[in-house]
Enzyme design. Structure first.
Site, PDB file in Angstrom:
ATOM      1  N   ARG A 129      -0.854  11.459  17.805  1.00  0.00           N
ATOM      2  CA  ARG A 129      -1.567  10.360  19.691  1.00  0.00           C
ATOM      3  C   ARG A 129      -2.262   9.420  19.327  1.00  0.00           C
ATOM      4  O   ARG A 129      -3.540  10.255  18.307  1.00  0.00           O
ATOM      5  CB  ARG A 129      -1.932  10.751  20.947  1.00  0.00           C
ATOM      6  CG  ARG A 129      -0.677  11.904  21.302  1.00  0.00           C
ATOM      7  CD  ARG A 129      -1.192  13.002  22.463  1.00  0.00           C
ATOM      8  NE  ARG A 129      -1.900  13.773  22.000  1.00  0.00           N
ATOM      9  CZ  ARG A 129      -1.275  15.143  21.965  1.00  0.00           C
ATOM     10  NH1 ARG A 129       0.207  15.790  22.022  1.00  0.00           N
ATOM     11  NH2 ARG A 129      -2.483  16.197  21.058  1.00  0.00           N
ATOM     12  N   ARG A 131       7.837  16.607  22.294  1.00  0.00           N
ATOM     13  CA  ARG A 131       8.424  16.334  23.451  1.00  0.00           C
ATOM     14  C   ARG A 131       8.648  15.926  24.539  1.00  0.00           C
ATOM     15  O   ARG A 131       9.522  14.119  23.543  1.00  0.00           O
ATOM     16  CB  ARG A 131       7.084  16.461  24.780  1.00  0.00           C
ATOM     17  CG  ARG A 131       5.987  17.420  24.154  1.00  0.00           C
ATOM     18  CD  ARG A 131       4.796  17.205  25.203  1.00  0.00           C
ATOM     19  NE  ARG A 131       4.390  18.657  25.540  1.00  0.00           N
ATOM     20  CZ  ARG A 131       2.809  18.394  24.553  1.00  0.00           C
ATOM     21  NH1 ARG A 131       2.487  17.460  23.785  1.00  0.00           N
ATOM     22  NH2 ARG A 131       2.096  19.531  24.197  1.00  0.00           N
ATOM     23  N   TYR A 143       4.791  22.422  28.043  1.00  0.00           N
ATOM     24  CA  TYR A 143       5.728  23.365  26.516  1.00  0.00           C
ATOM     25  C   TYR A 143       6.941  23.297  26.881  1.00  0.00           C
ATOM     26  O   TYR A 143       7.700  24.419  25.607  1.00  0.00           O
ATOM     27  CB  TYR A 143       4.958  24.681  27.243  1.00  0.00           C
ATOM     28  CG  TYR A 143       3.261  24.264  26.779  1.00  0.00           C
ATOM     29  CD1 TYR A 143       2.701  23.827  26.074  1.00  0.00           C
ATOM     30  CD2 TYR A 143       2.850  24.388  27.919  1.00  0.00           C
ATOM     31  CE1 TYR A 143       1.996  24.144  25.450  1.00  0.00           C
ATOM     32  CE2 TYR A 143       1.415  24.651  27.403  1.00  0.00           C
ATOM     33  CZ  TYR A 143       0.514  24.380  26.679  1.00  0.00           C
ATOM     34  OH  TYR A 143      -0.332  24.419  26.497  1.00  0.00           O
ATOM     35  N   PHE A 147       0.778  -0.793  -0.030  1.00  0.00           N
ATOM     36  CA  PHE A 147       0.179   0.475   0.147  1.00  0.00           C
ATOM     37  C   PHE A 147       0.941   1.174  -0.013  1.00  0.00           C
ATOM     38  O   PHE A 147       1.447   1.464   1.082  1.00  0.00           O
ATOM     39  CB  PHE A 147      -0.893  -0.362   1.028  1.00  0.00           C
ATOM     40  CG  PHE A 147      -2.098   1.244   1.499  1.00  0.00           C
ATOM     41  CD1 PHE A 147      -2.652   1.416  -0.123  1.00  0.00           C
ATOM     42  CD2 PHE A 147      -1.655   2.045   2.591  1.00  0.00           C
ATOM     43  CE1 PHE A 147      -4.112   2.627   0.454  1.00  0.00           C
ATOM     44  CE2 PHE A 147      -2.790   3.189   2.683  1.00  0.00           C
ATOM     45  CZ  PHE A 147      -3.198   3.161   1.413  1.00  0.00           C
ATOM     46  N   GLN A 187      -6.955   0.791  11.278  1.00  0.00           N
ATOM     47  CA  GLN A 187      -7.861   1.200  10.265  1.00  0.00           C
ATOM     48  C   GLN A 187      -9.064  -0.080   9.973  1.00  0.00           C
ATOM     49  O   GLN A 187      -8.646  -1.152  10.758  1.00  0.00           O
ATOM     50  CB  GLN A 187      -7.420   1.466   9.201  1.00  0.00           C
ATOM     51  CG  GLN A 187      -8.248   1.750   7.979  1.00  0.00           C
ATOM     52  CD  GLN A 187      -8.214   1.182   7.098  1.00  0.00           C
ATOM     53  OE1 GLN A 187      -8.222   0.164   7.100  1.00  0.00           O
ATOM     54  NE2 GLN A 187      -9.557   1.387   6.593  1.00  0.00           N
ATOM     55  N   ASP A 216       6.804  -3.278   7.930  1.00  0.00           N
ATOM     56  CA  ASP A 216       5.617  -2.809   8.284  1.00  0.00           C
ATOM     57  C   ASP A 216       4.232  -3.964   8.587  1.00  0.00           C
ATOM     58  O   ASP A 216       4.154  -4.779   7.440  1.00  0.00           O
ATOM     59  CB  ASP A 216       5.267  -2.127   6.261  1.00  0.00           C
ATOM     60  CG  ASP A 216       3.703  -2.248   6.134  1.00  0.00           C
ATOM     61  OD1 ASP A 216       2.949  -2.019   7.262  1.00  0.00           O
ATOM     62  OD2 ASP A 216       3.415  -1.045   5.675  1.00  0.00           O
ATOM     63  N   LYS A 247      -9.020  -3.460   8.866  1.00  0.00           N
ATOM     64  CA  LYS A 247      -7.893  -4.386  10.011  1.00  0.00           C
ATOM     65  C   LYS A 247      -8.167  -5.733  11.046  1.00  0.00           C
ATOM     66  O   LYS A 247      -9.735  -4.708  11.269  1.00  0.00           O
ATOM     67  CB  LYS A 247      -7.016  -3.965  10.529  1.00  0.00           C
ATOM     68  CG  LYS A 247      -6.299  -2.125   9.683  1.00  0.00           C
ATOM     69  CD  LYS A 247      -5.597  -3.379   8.047  1.00  0.00           C
ATOM     70  CE  LYS A 247      -4.279  -2.372   7.402  1.00  0.00           C
ATOM     71  NZ  LYS A 247      -5.196  -1.260   6.580  1.00  0.00           N
ATOM     72  N   HIS A 254      -0.510  -5.849   9.101  1.00  0.00           N
ATOM     73  CA  HIS A 254      -1.440  -6.709   8.741  1.00  0.00           C
ATOM     74  C   HIS A 254      -1.058  -7.732   9.258  1.00  0.00           C
ATOM     75  O   HIS A 254      -2.187  -8.468   8.837  1.00  0.00           O
ATOM     76  CB  HIS A 254      -1.903  -7.246   7.244  1.00  0.00           C
ATOM     77  CG  HIS A 254      -1.541  -6.217   5.475  1.00  0.00           C
ATOM     78  ND1 HIS A 254      -0.931  -6.201   4.091  1.00  0.00           N
ATOM     79  CD2 HIS A 254      -2.416  -4.995   5.600  1.00  0.00           C
ATOM     80  CE1 HIS A 254      -1.618  -5.528   3.647  1.00  0.00           C
ATOM     81  NE2 HIS A 254      -2.327  -4.859   4.160  1.00  0.00           N
TER      82      HIS A 254
END
Ligand code: PLP
Length: 413
Positions: free
Chosen positions: A240, A223, A230, A94, A191, A165, A194, A168
């Site tokens: 996230r 961070r 900050y 993909f 997703q 990767d 899946k 899958h």
């Protein structure tokens, strides 16, 4: 002679196939629990899911993220891939596999795949290594782990990072160890299509604590981990996951083992039965794969070997018989306009930029197996493999009927 459904005959199957996604009151309660807790953002559910999924794959650390593409980008950047570095990836995958490399300012180098597994051909990868190569991304295609013995050997010889990767391969194992942390790090996708899903979602796994900390900072706006909110230390992004996603995924993970076993049993049956139809080739298995997921079930259909109709006509006839399947990717990734464009200047970075010092010409790339697979593959979605043995029997009967009556397809072509 039975009349094919595509020509107006009675179809092999009218019943619906298993639906996806699967959910029950478990997901409903989990979602309501998060809603009512008002803890919608990076809290207990994410921590629990990271630990549970990492443990399920046998990895030491997990960092949940918003999707699989982000998981791969984070892993590559934090493994040190940067401007002008070449990264070897399979040509049959993909777009996200290549996007992640480009987002890291790396240059994807497309490698051919094996005809019998659709996985990266590691021998071909060895021929693509240059002084610019920094990493290789094996895609455990459809859940079948790539040949990690050969790949680890190649990576060790050339000091390449391995970023898997694993988008899958939930539950897949190579010689008893789960995918994702077989190399330096690996990314998964959750997703909607899946095998466990929260609509969107992802996770990066690694056994390397320092790398895990880097990744956690990268996906949280650069961070530090224990520093004031900050204070930002490096270029990162907000990748996230939400607590809602993690809560659903924890419930989905609870079903994965049973579902994976059912898919594997049905796939074994289909492998044995479908390859009895002339021209149909089941994909190879490998005994070093001690468990595997089936994200897509696939066969190769070679019309020229069996006096059969063209693949797309065969698929249309199977669809008419009530079996949902399709041909998958129409072309290897390097043929997409994104890679075929030419030119120089900032908009063409990193493919032709001063950092690279070379110009990548994808028009000259040719991966014969990937090209062939795009013409010959037949894909079945993973939800079909959640069916009963009778359901699998319908798939086999549809193949037999279409092949046995192939003359009708020629007449009506
Ligand atoms: C092989 C592969 N890699 C990466 C991804 C990216 O995952 P996501 O859609 O979660 O970003 C996908 C998604 O379909 C995929 O199939």
């Amino acid at each position: 002679m039975a009349k094919l459904a595509i020509n107006g005959g009675k179809s092999v199957r009218k019943d619906p196939w298993p639906e996806w996604p699967v959910f029950d009151t478990g997901e409903e309660e989990a979602l309501l629990g998060v809603l009512r807790s008002r803890q919608w953002y990076s809290a207990q559910k994410i921590k629990e899911f990271e630990e549970a999924f990492a443990a399920f794959q046998g990895a030491r650390f997990g960092v949940a993220v918003c999707n699989g593409t982000a998981s791969l980008e984070a892993a590559l950047v934090c493994c040190g891939i940067g401007a002008g570095d070449e990264v070897i990836i399979p040509a049959y995958t993909f777009q996200a596999t290549a996007d992640a490399v480009l987002r890291a300012n790396g240059v994807p180098v497309f490698c051919d795949v094996e005809l019998d597994t659709f996985n990266l051909d590691v021998r071909a990868a060895a021929r693509l290594v240059t002084d610019k190569t920094k990493a290789v991304v094996p895609v455990h295609w459809a859940g079948l782990p790539c040949d990690m013995d050969r790949l680890e050997d190649l990576a060790a010889r050339h000091r390449l990072a391995i970023v898997e990767d694993a988008c899958h391969s939930w539950g897949s194992q190579w010689k008893g160890k789960g995918t994702g942390a077989l190399g330096n790090a690996g990314g998964f996708s959750f997703q909607l299509s899946k095998n466990i899903t929260a609509g969107e979602g992802g996770i990066v796994l690694t056994d390397d604590e320092a790398l895990g900390r880097l990744i956690r900072g990268f996906v949280n706006c650069g961070r530090g981990l224990e520093d004031p909110w900050y204070h930002h230390y490096r270029l990162g992004s907000n990748y996230r996951m939400t607590e809602f996603q993690a809560a659903i995924l924890l419930v989905q993970l609870g079903r994965l083992e049973e579902q994976a076993a059912r898919r594997a049993e049905n796939a074994a049956y289909l492998n044995a039965q479908l390859s009895r139809t002339p021209g149909v080739h089941a994909l190879a298995e490998d005994e070093r794969v001690t468990r595997r997921s089936y994200h897509i079930y696939q066969v190769r259909y070679v019309a020229g070997e069996c006096d059969g109709p063209p693949r797309d006509r065969f698929i249309a006839a199977l669809n008419a018989e009530g079996v949902p399947c399709w041909g998958g990717y129409e072309q290897p990734l390097y043929r997409h306009a994104l890679f075929q464009r030419r030119g120089s200047g900032p908009e063409h970075c990193p493919l032709s930029c001063p950092y690279y010092g070379r110009t990548m010409d994808y028009a000259a790339v040719n991966c014969p197996n990937a090209e062939r697979i795009c013409r010959e593959a037949i894909w079945f979605g993973q939800r079909l493999l959640l069916g009963t043995q009778k359901d699998m029997g319908d798939i086999v009967r549809a193949f037999q009927k279409v092949y046995g009556n192939r003359a009708q397809l020629k007449e009506h072509a």
